[in-house]
Design an enzyme around this catalytic site. Structure first.
Site, PDB file in Angstrom:
ATOM      1  CD  GLU A  32      -3.062  -0.961   2.216  1.00  0.00           C
ATOM      2  OE1 GLU A  32      -2.969  -0.034   3.052  1.00  0.00           O
ATOM      3  OE2 GLU A  32      -4.022  -1.759   2.212  1.00  0.00           O
ATOM      4  CD  GLU A  78      -3.590  -6.391   3.971  1.00  0.00           C
ATOM      5  OE1 GLU A  78      -4.383  -5.581   4.501  1.00  0.00           O
ATOM      6  OE2 GLU A  78      -2.349  -6.280   4.069  1.00  0.00           O
TER       7      GLU A  78
END
Length: 429
Positions: A118, A264
């Site tokens: 990220e 995720e």
């Protein structure tokens, strides 16, 4: 904190309407926590969950060694802080692969290598343009060592989108679409790799629970659907809706066929008093309802001692009725009442003192009542002075974005800590 932080369900999507879905479900192996099991113990716990894949947030040699001969596919990661240096040096990329991957590859099924986690969401802007150059150098290194089975990519959160609703209007942010995302998609298309995506329906639901049905977010809806007014695709849950907005965003950049890898997902099993819907019931419901044959500190499915937060079998072979009954949720509706912000028990004294100084430095007479001779000065303790300062700060600055967190040194309570003439400020929800 759980050993396995968010559950990570690994499905492959071409699009929600005609998706290719893998039934290989896995977990993220988080290493942030106290008294965590050893890597070998952790591997046994991962196997007990029925997981077929595992993602770690580095290339820890002890963990990679523990997964040897297990037949569990492993995803490793280049830390965000190394991206710039690797993007500028093929020699450094070669050295990283040689030391972190090569020694374990023959015994451990390393199949995915993520360059950063990220990065767009969590790292300084100067790193962003270096993601793809670093990915290319890592790919070249893998080729040098004949590690051709390993797919290379990076992970992205939903905040890379400028628009996600309706899904057909999915669009990448203008500041990253052409300089960063498009080169990434070009690489993924050329190497037949995946776009790794982190998807958490909890957050959009929690931010708008009046307009987003909870059952729709938990895969529980039986008659609640949403039909996109442009594509006419009908969605039966928020997860598919979110994923498809990324599919349309990629299509807008000219790459409609990149496969999406869900890196995720999950639902928090606990949260602060002012965070709704974060409970074991909803977390278990969400994760058990994922199709196929885990707020930030509470997505885990295992406690550090190895016990289950709630029963789950990622292989899908165990029916829900075989698990212990789930505790009924008590926070699916917004909390109504007063909340105070207190110093957490056992907090480090030096860190607590710094946090106290920060809270008191924000003005508005935040800490005047805890000065000598004032009503909240006694008891003259760091814990009570910090607690008053935290509550006072939060009550004044919550609307401006202030939080009851203080780097983990604070906690919320619905019990009024006021005593005698000392009245603690509170937040009313």
């Amino acid at each position: 904190m759980g050993l396995i932080i968010p559950l990570y369900f690994l499905f492959l999507f071409l699009s929600v309407s005609s998706g290719e879905i893998s039934n290989f479900v896995g977990v993220n192996y988080g290493q942030l926590g106290n008294n965590l099991p050893s890597p070998k113990q952790s591997v046994k716990l991962v196997q007990s969950l029925g997981a077929k894949r595992v993602k770690i947030y580095d290339a820890n040699p002890d963990i990679l060694d523990a997964f040897k001969d297990t037949n569990i596919q492993v995803s490793v990661m280049v830390p965000n802080e190394l991206i710039i240096n690797i993007s500028n040096s093929q020699k450094l990329a070669d050295s990283w692969v040689e030391s972190k991957v090569v020694p374990f590859y023959s015994k451990t099924k390393i199949r995915y290598l993520l360059v950063g986690n990220e990065v767009i969401s969590s790292s300084p802007k100067e790193i962003w343009p270096r993601i793809v150059p670093a990915i290319r150098k890592i790919k070249s290194s893998l080729k040098t060592y004949s590690l051709n089975k390993i797919k290379v990519s990076t992970s992205m959160a939903m905040d890379v989108l400028e628009s996600s609703f309706p899904p057909s209007n999915g669009t990448f942010r203008s500041d990253i679409a052409d300089p960063i995302v498009k080169p990434l998609l070009q690489f993924l298309n050329r190497t037949k790799s995946f776009y790794f995506l982190d998807v958490y329906p909890y957050f959009p639901w929690a931010s708008d629970p009046k307009n987003i049905n909870l059952d729709y977010a938990l895969f529980e809806s039986r008659n609640i659907t949403y039909t996109d007014p442009v594509s006419y695709l009908t969605y039966t849950n928020l997860f598919y809706q979110m994923v498809d907005s990324v599919v349309f965003a990629m299509k807008r950049l000219g790459y409609p066929d990149i496969r999406i890898f869900i890196a995720e997902t999950g639902w928090p099993n606990a949260g602060n008093i002012d965070q709704i819907g974060a409970n074991i019931y909803n977390a278990a419901t969400y994760n058990r309802n994922k199709p196929g044959p885990g707020t930030e500190r509470n997505f885990g499915v295992l406690y550090p001692n190895g016990s289950y937060v709630y029963g789950i079998d990622l292989s899908g072979r165990t029916p829900d009725s075989d698990f212990e009954p789930l505790p009924k949720p008590d926070n699916n509706e917004p909390y109504k009442g007063k909340i105070w912000c207190m110093a957490a028990g056992g907090a480090n004294a030096t860190a607590l003192s710094s946090a106290l100084s920060y809270a008191c430095s924000q003005g508005n007479k935040t800490c005047e009542p805890i000065q000598p001779g004032k009503p909240c000065f006694k008891p003259d303790s760091l814990f009570w002075h910090a607690s008053y300062a935290f509550s006072s700060y939060w009550s004044q600055f919550k609307k401006a974005g202030g939080s009851c967190y203080f780097n983990g040194l604070a906690t919320q309570t619905a019990k009024d800590p006021s005593f005698g003439h000392c009245k603690f400020p509170s937040v009313t929800l």
